[in-house]
Design an enzyme around this catalytic site. Structure first.
Site, short mmCIF file in Angstrom:
data_model
loop_
_atom_site.label_atom_id
_atom_site.label_comp_id
_atom_site.label_asym_id
_atom_site.label_seq_id
_atom_site.Cartn_x
_atom_site.Cartn_y
_atom_site.Cartn_z
CB ALA A 26 16.02 -39.55 -20.99
CG HIS A 121 23.65 -33.62 -23.23
ND1 HIS A 121 23.15 -34.33 -22.11
CD2 HIS A 121 24.59 -32.98 -22.44
CE1 HIS A 121 23.57 -34.30 -20.89
NE2 HIS A 121 24.53 -33.50 -21.19
CB SER A 190 18.93 -39.87 -12.96
OG SER A 190 19.89 -39.84 -14.18
#
Ligand code: APR
Length: 247
Positions: A26, A121, A190
């Site tokens: 993201a 995803h 992350s």
């Protein structure tokens, strides 16, 4: 080592590599105006993902569930690929990189012109019926109420919800690219979510150099061969300049 020294090292590795794979999260899209999930302004700071982005949420509190995805679609409608997305598309054309594995569902890599994009995803660009498997464009989600298939069943956004299996073909393609890679560059993630976070380790275990470009520390920084702290778009512009000017 100064960042410029680090970027020059990255450029050397890119020149030596015959199979370079980019892995985005993201953080690749925040400079396009889309929020990420776990930084201090991330979506999951204000909302519980299990209550909003899971199959259970879709059936137990559909109003809030569909409202959340309409909000994400509206935000996506205002977003455009930034310079970093365009550089990655250009690098694919110049055969500098061979594939992009992305956790992002915003479709910005495709819109920037990248072709070999593996969407782990799923995508917000579609919606599908879990019963008859019919696929729709995401505009079906934009009306009010609960969007339904022609067969009457509720429609699910084309993204992988918490608790769902990732698409088998995407997993297979991502594994293939990770194993083939000589250089595996993570940008804006992350690396906290599995099984997506398996691929950087898979690449490193099969001999690739692992590079992480991220604004904040990640849980895999220790395993990386190079960590560049910075903004995705800005770093990609600097690396592209170094590549073009043979500096
Ligand atoms: N440049 C570089 N890094 C950035 C930028 C930027 N402009 N903006 C944010 N970041 C960093 C943040 O510091 C954070 O470490 O990107 C990382 C984004 O991490 P997450 O918000 O956890 O996003 P991601 O890793 O993609 O999450 C994986 O979790 O909720 C699920 O399905 C969702 O695909 C998502 C998955």
């Amino acid at each position: 080592m100064q960042d410029t020294g680090k970027l020059k090292k990255l450029v050397d590795w890119m020149r030596e590599s015959t199979h370079t794979v980019i892995f985005t999260g993201a953080g690749m899209s925040t400079e396009a105006g889309l929020p990420d999930f776990r930084s201090k302004t991330g979506l999951w700071k204000a909302k519980d993902p299990r209550k909003l982005a899971s199959i259970e949420a879709m059936y137990k509190n559909p109003e809030e569930f569909y409202e959340f995805y309409r909000m994400r679609l509206a935000t996506l409608g205002e977003a455009n690929p930034h310079q970093g997305h365009k550089i990655l598309a250009d690098w694919e054309k110049r055969r500098i990189i061979q594939a992009i594995i992305t956790q992002n569902v915003d479709g910005l890599h495709h819109r920037a012109g990248s072709n070999r994009v593996i969407e782990l995803h799923g995508t917000l660009r579609e919606a599908l019926c879990l019963k008859c498997k019919k696929v729709y464009g995401s505009q079906v989600l934009e009306g009010g109420g609960i969007p339904r298939c022609e067969c009457g069943n509720m429609l699910k956004p084309g993204v992988i919800l918490f608790g769902e299996m990732l698409p088998q073909d995407a997993l297979y393609q991502a594994d293939l690219e990770s194993r083939r890679s000589h250089l595996f560059i993570v940008i804006g993630s992350s690396l906290e979510v599995s099984p997506a976070n398996y691929f950087p380790l898979q690449a490193r275990d099969t001999g690739a150099k692992l590079v992480i470009i991220n604004m904040e520390t990640t849980i895999m920084d220790e395993q990386a061969d190079l960590v560049v702290r910075g903004k995705a778009g800005e770093v990609l512009v600097k690396v592209d300049d170094l590549l073009k000017n043979n500096l």
